[in-house]
Design a protein around this motif. Structure first.
Motif, PDB file in Angstrom:
ATOM      1  N   PRO A 185      -5.237  12.879   6.371  1.00  0.00           N
ATOM      2  CA  PRO A 185      -4.894  11.747   7.226  1.00  0.00           C
ATOM      3  C   PRO A 185      -3.377  11.623   7.349  1.00  0.00           C
ATOM      4  O   PRO A 185      -2.676  11.465   6.346  1.00  0.00           O
ATOM      5  CB  PRO A 185      -5.490  10.547   6.486  1.00  0.00           C
ATOM      6  CG  PRO A 185      -6.558  11.116   5.602  1.00  0.00           C
ATOM      7  CD  PRO A 185      -6.064  12.475   5.213  1.00  0.00           C
ATOM      8  N   PRO A 186      -2.818  11.708   8.552  1.00  0.00           N
ATOM      9  CA  PRO A 186      -1.359  11.767   8.683  1.00  0.00           C
ATOM     10  C   PRO A 186      -0.641  10.501   8.225  1.00  0.00           C
ATOM     11  O   PRO A 186       0.495  10.596   7.736  1.00  0.00           O
ATOM     12  CB  PRO A 186      -1.140  12.030  10.176  1.00  0.00           C
ATOM     13  CG  PRO A 186      -2.424  11.667  10.829  1.00  0.00           C
ATOM     14  CD  PRO A 186      -3.496  11.913   9.840  1.00  0.00           C
ATOM     15  N   VAL A 187      -1.258   9.340   8.364  1.00  0.00           N
ATOM     16  CA  VAL A 187      -0.601   8.127   7.884  1.00  0.00           C
ATOM     17  C   VAL A 187      -0.449   8.169   6.372  1.00  0.00           C
ATOM     18  O   VAL A 187       0.578   7.765   5.815  1.00  0.00           O
ATOM     19  CB  VAL A 187      -1.366   6.866   8.329  1.00  0.00           C
ATOM     20  CG1 VAL A 187      -0.763   5.608   7.689  1.00  0.00           C
ATOM     21  CG2 VAL A 187      -1.330   6.733   9.844  1.00  0.00           C
ATOM     22  N   HIS A 188      -1.452   8.689   5.680  1.00  0.00           N
ATOM     23  CA  HIS A 188      -1.363   8.802   4.227  1.00  0.00           C
ATOM     24  C   HIS A 188      -0.255   9.776   3.832  1.00  0.00           C
ATOM     25  O   HIS A 188       0.472   9.549   2.850  1.00  0.00           O
ATOM     26  CB  HIS A 188      -2.702   9.244   3.653  1.00  0.00           C
ATOM     27  CG  HIS A 188      -2.814   9.067   2.174  1.00  0.00           C
ATOM     28  ND1 HIS A 188      -3.686   9.798   1.404  1.00  0.00           N
ATOM     29  CD2 HIS A 188      -2.144   8.263   1.311  1.00  0.00           C
ATOM     30  CE1 HIS A 188      -3.553   9.439   0.133  1.00  0.00           C
ATOM     31  NE2 HIS A 188      -2.621   8.517   0.052  1.00  0.00           N
ATOM     32  N   ILE A 189      -0.110  10.871   4.583  1.00  0.00           N
ATOM     33  CA  ILE A 189       0.987  11.800   4.320  1.00  0.00           C
ATOM     34  C   ILE A 189       2.324  11.097   4.528  1.00  0.00           C
ATOM     35  O   ILE A 189       3.260  11.259   3.736  1.00  0.00           O
ATOM     36  CB  ILE A 189       0.881  13.036   5.224  1.00  0.00           C
ATOM     37  CG1 ILE A 189      -0.415  13.804   4.932  1.00  0.00           C
ATOM     38  CG2 ILE A 189       2.105  13.934   5.051  1.00  0.00           C
ATOM     39  CD1 ILE A 189      -0.536  14.345   3.538  1.00  0.00           C
ATOM     40  N   ALA A 190       2.443  10.302   5.592  1.00  0.00           N
ATOM     41  CA  ALA A 190       3.688   9.567   5.846  1.00  0.00           C
ATOM     42  C   ALA A 190       3.999   8.610   4.704  1.00  0.00           C
ATOM     43  O   ALA A 190       5.157   8.500   4.266  1.00  0.00           O
ATOM     44  CB  ALA A 190       3.580   8.801   7.163  1.00  0.00           C
ATOM     45  N   GLU A 191       2.988   7.912   4.209  1.00  0.00           N
ATOM     46  CA  GLU A 191       3.200   6.999   3.082  1.00  0.00           C
ATOM     47  C   GLU A 191       3.701   7.737   1.851  1.00  0.00           C
ATOM     48  O   GLU A 191       4.660   7.315   1.194  1.00  0.00           O
ATOM     49  CB  GLU A 191       1.885   6.287   2.743  1.00  0.00           C
ATOM     50  CG  GLU A 191       1.386   5.299   3.773  1.00  0.00           C
ATOM     51  CD  GLU A 191       0.014   4.754   3.402  1.00  0.00           C
ATOM     52  OE1 GLU A 191      -0.262   3.592   3.732  1.00  0.00           O
ATOM     53  OE2 GLU A 191      -0.780   5.497   2.778  1.00  0.00           O
TER      54      GLU A 191
END
Length: 356
Positions: free
Chosen positions: A89-95
């Motif tokens: 999940p890209p948002v989790h990577i960003a976090e």
């Protein structure tokens, strides 16, 4: 517009490789020892990989290992080479990337790619369409999430607007490198103004062509054409004899051709096919190609190959894979740091316009 050539960065790439008879605990103990040695030897960078379902490469989370090694070092920049971005999940990577940016004081770099269309896209559950089409979209979500919020309404990612915390450190963002092996992925990086991360399968001239294509596409998209911190990885091993260099590269060629076949991504009910046996002639051909392109051999040969690769390719960040022989990786790292890297810097310092 005048741009500045990024400084030369010499570092190592750790693949968490398992030698015959070694346990996972052995691999991670060696990985930590190599990281501490890289710190003590004043290298610039340490990069770690992500692999799934391979008995010979035992790290399934580049981000987790990067976090661990950041916690055991103080000066090294630690990066992922790569985080398989469409798989997660890209948002989790960003976090997570923003969190590591804060906790490390800016020592984290996010290298991303899509890997192979192999079983991880089936088993971990995001599907082949994410491998085919998901890298650019996931990159945009990560980058936009660092503005403080994220939302998406596409076939691959559909979710409401949410706040994203933590934000990156004030005035900066973790650097992103995009692993590329095709014109399409070069375009994905260039049109977003992001540097390339290139690997073993391309010689220096091919890498130079890829950097030139990136410059053309980046300029057409309204970004600067040059001044990017392009990176590349190579096998690097200081040997005492030509016979030792040949044996190392032949073992690597055989492993590349036979040993690490990832499970195919099943797109039908058919069972995965069985790869035919690789004959000696093909192994010998790949061996010879590695021997003339990779910095493997005596210290002078390694230094010359690295300097040539940097000069020809236009890349300024070097990831030396030091685990060609895991049992001698620590000794190899020390020889590279003491006998090869200073010679590379000295040689490049005499070349006008070369990175320093």
């Amino acid at each position: 517009m005048t741009t500045t050539t990024p400084p030369l960065r010499l570092g190592v790439l750790l693949g968490s490789e398992r030698a015959p008879g070694h346990t996972s605990a052995d691999v991670f103990a060696r990985t930590l020892a190599l990281a501490k040695a890289a710190e003590n030897l004043a290298l610039d960078d340490l990069w770690v990989t992500e692999h799934h379902f391979l008995d010979t490469s035992v790290n399934p989370s580049a981000l987790t290992l990067a976090a661990f090694l950041l916690g055991h070092t103080q000066h090294l920049r630690v990066g992922t080479a790569v985080t398989l971005l469409p798989l997660h999940p890209p948002v989790h990577i960003a976090e997570q990337a923003a969190l590591l940016d804060h906790l490390s004081g800016g020592r984290f770099a996010l290298g991303v790619g899509r890997g192979q269309p192999a079983a991880e896209y089936e088993v971990i559950g995001r599907g082949i369409e994410h491998w085919q089409h998901g890298l650019g979209e996931a990159l945009d979500i990560v980058h936009n999430a660092w503005n403080g919020t994220a939302q998406s309404q596409t076939n691959l990612h559909a979710f409401r607007e949410v706040p994203v915390v933590p934000e990156p450190r004030p005035g900066t963002r973790p650097p992103i490198h995009v692993a590329a092996s095709s014109p399409a992925t070069i375009e994905t990086a260039a049109t977003r103004g992001l540097p390339l991360l290139l690997f073993y399968d391309k010689n220096a001239e091919a890498k130079a062509d890829m950097v030139a294509l990136h410059a053309k596409l980046a300029a057409a998209a309204g970004h600067r054409a040059d001044g990017y911190e392009h990176a590349f990885a190579l096998y690097a091993h200081v040997t005492d004899t030509p016979e030792q260099a040949h044996a190392l590269m032949r073992a690597r060629a055989q492993r590349l051709l036979e040993g690490d076949h990832q499970l195919q991504l099943l797109t039908s009910n058919d069972p995965p096919s069985t790869d035919p046996a690789v004959d000696d002639a093909l192994i010998d051909a790949v061996t010879e190609r590695l021997l003339v392109t990779q910095p493997v051999g005596d210290a002078a040969t390694c230094a010359q190959r690295l300097a040539d690769h940097i000069t020809i390719s236009g890349c300024t960040t070097v990831l030396c894979h030091v685990e060609t022989d895991p049992s001698t990786a620590l000794h190899n790292l020390r020889r590279l740091a003491t006998d090869v890297f200073p010679a590379v810097r000295a040689q490049l310092s005499t070349t006008a316009g070369a990175p320093q």
